[in-house]
Design a protein around this motif. Structure first.
Motif, PDB file in Angstrom:
ATOM      1  N   ALA A   1       0.867  -1.188   0.000  1.00 48.15           N
ATOM      2  CA  ALA A   1       0.000   0.000   0.000  1.00 48.15           C
ATOM      3  C   ALA A   1       0.899   1.231   0.000  1.00 48.15           C
ATOM      4  N   ARG A   2       0.273   2.409  -0.061  1.00 49.29           N
ATOM      5  CA  ARG A   2       1.053   3.646  -0.192  1.00 49.29           C
ATOM      6  C   ARG A   2       1.547   4.194   1.138  1.00 49.29           C
ATOM      7  N   HIS A   3       0.862   3.843   2.239  1.00 46.71           N
ATOM      8  CA  HIS A   3       1.169   4.487   3.512  1.00 46.71           C
ATOM      9  C   HIS A   3       1.757   3.484   4.504  1.00 46.71           C
ATOM     10  N   LYS A   4       2.962   3.798   4.990  1.00 53.41           N
ATOM     11  CA  LYS A   4       3.688   2.885   5.872  1.00 53.41           C
ATOM     12  C   LYS A   4       2.943   2.631   7.172  1.00 53.41           C
ATOM     13  N   GLU A   5       2.353   3.691   7.744  1.00 51.63           N
ATOM     14  CA  GLU A   5       1.687   3.535   9.042  1.00 51.63           C
ATOM     15  C   GLU A   5       0.539   2.527   8.959  1.00 51.63           C
ATOM     16  N   GLY A   6      -0.254   2.623   7.914  1.00 55.04           N
ATOM     17  CA  GLY A   6      -1.360   1.687   7.753  1.00 55.04           C
ATOM     18  C   GLY A   6      -0.887   0.264   7.561  1.00 55.04           C
ATOM     19  N   LEU A   7       0.184   0.094   6.804  1.00 48.91           N
ATOM     20  CA  LEU A   7       0.736  -1.243   6.588  1.00 48.91           C
ATOM     21  C   LEU A   7       1.287  -1.828   7.880  1.00 48.91           C
ATOM     22  N   GLU A   8       1.974  -1.021   8.646  1.00 47.24           N
ATOM     23  CA  GLU A   8       2.525  -1.503   9.912  1.00 47.24           C
ATOM     24  C   GLU A   8       1.416  -1.969  10.843  1.00 47.24           C
ATOM     25  N   GLN A   9       0.312  -1.214  10.885  1.00 44.13           N
ATOM     26  CA  GLN A   9      -0.796  -1.599  11.750  1.00 44.13           C
ATOM     27  C   GLN A   9      -1.467  -2.872  11.250  1.00 44.13           C
ATOM     28  N   ALA A  10      -1.632  -2.979   9.934  1.00 41.82           N
ATOM     29  CA  ALA A  10      -2.256  -4.181   9.369  1.00 41.82           C
ATOM     30  C   ALA A  10      -1.415  -5.416   9.658  1.00 41.82           C
ATOM     31  N   VAL A  11      -0.115  -5.306   9.458  1.00 42.92           N
ATOM     32  CA  VAL A  11       0.776  -6.438   9.733  1.00 42.92           C
ATOM     33  C   VAL A  11       0.717  -6.817  11.200  1.00 42.92           C
ATOM     34  N   GLN A  12       0.737  -5.838  12.076  1.00 42.93           N
ATOM     35  CA  GLN A  12       0.663  -6.117  13.510  1.00 42.93           C
ATOM     36  C   GLN A  12      -0.632  -6.834  13.862  1.00 42.93           C
ATOM     37  N   ASP A  13      -1.745  -6.362  13.327  1.00 45.37           N
ATOM     38  CA  ASP A  13      -3.049  -6.979  13.607  1.00 45.37           C
ATOM     39  C   ASP A  13      -3.087  -8.433  13.154  1.00 45.37           C
ATOM     40  N   ILE A  14      -2.600  -8.682  11.938  1.00 50.08           N
ATOM     41  CA  ILE A  14      -2.658 -10.040  11.388  1.00 50.08           C
ATOM     42  C   ILE A  14      -1.697 -10.963  12.133  1.00 50.08           C
TER      43      ILE A  14
END
Length: 259
Positions: A38-51
């Motif tokens: 995705a384009r935004h690092k913060e969102g990706l970091e949160q998604a990875v953490q959640d999963i």
């Protein structure tokens, strides 16, 4: 049913939230190694953490803009460098800009096509050399409006219709390499956008009551959940769907007027 996804390497674009994130989660649960894009690092970091918290598995992510051919190539290069192969590409990045034709500027047209059509093309072109080595699956996410465009849906329904045509022709071009290409056409599925609509229209209602409102005219009687969409997507990219290619499956509770 064993989907035979253990050890498969999958790239999912637009996966920091919504259907993309849920699909990454389901693939991970089934044993795939998943790379979120995705384009935004913060969102990706949160998604990875959640999963990772829910599955106990490790995921990777790449910050990239699929409208950039250079970024698309960089995503695939990084995946091959780390995992040595690519089995699955899921093109989920997209948005929904819908307006009356006369109100759509040329920039609006270009931006929409760049994301929802050329974004797919960039990722597929970058992935093809790897997919052709051992076969694999490409899954494109679009909307039911691509099949039956209603009024005031330019440019989004046009770019989605083009994506369906791309899916079908690719399925024929790539079949000799054992690469399957399918699409899913999303209807009303719970998302951030739908939740904002809920809060604007009926904040006094519970989600379940709002999702079952007859005004949505959904034969199954409710708005769908992201997990329901992710389950279908995961099946289509798995070996359990090894004889399915060139099709566009509606995930819409039966609401679309077209097959």
């Amino acid at each position: 049913m064993d989907l035979k996804l253990m050890g498969k390497v999958a790239v999912v674009t637009g996966s920091s939230k919504g259907i993309g994130k849920e699909t990454a989660a389901v693939l991970t649960e089934e044993g795939a190694r998943v790379i979120l894009v995705a384009r935004h690092k913060e969102g990706l970091e949160q998604a990875v953490q959640d999963i990772e918290e829910t599955t106990g598995q490790t995921l990777d992510f790449v910050v990239a803009d699929v409208t950039s051919e250079t970024d698309a190539k960089r995503v695939i290069t990084s995946v091959i460098e780390k995992y040595g192969k690519l089995d699955i590409l899921i093109n989920n990045a997209g948005s929904a800009f819908a307006e009356n034709f006369e109100n759509v500027s040329l920039d609006d047209w270009q931006n929409d096509l760049n994301l929802k059509l050329f974004g797919w093309i960039h990722m597929i072109q970058a992935a093809l050399p790897e997919l052709k080595k051992n076969g694999g699956a490409i899954l494109n996410l679009t909307a039911v409006a691509g099949k039956t465009p209603p009024a005031n849906t330019s440019p989004t329904s046009v770019s989605r219709a083009a994506g369906l045509a791309l899916t079908n022709t690719l399925s024929k071009d790539l079949a000799p390499f054992n690469i399957r290409v399918n699409a899913v056409c999303i209807g009303l599925i719970r998302s951030g956008q739908i939740e904002k609509r809920w809060q604007a229209e009926a904040p006094e209602q519970s989600w379940d009551d709002y999702a079952r409102d007859p005004k949505f005219n959904i034969p199954l009687g409710r708005i769908g959940d992201t997990r329901e969409a992710a389950n279908v997507i995961t099946f289509l990219v798995s070996d359990a769907a090894s004889y399915v290619t060139g099709t566009a499956v509606n995930i819409d509770g039966g609401s679309a007027p077209a097959l």
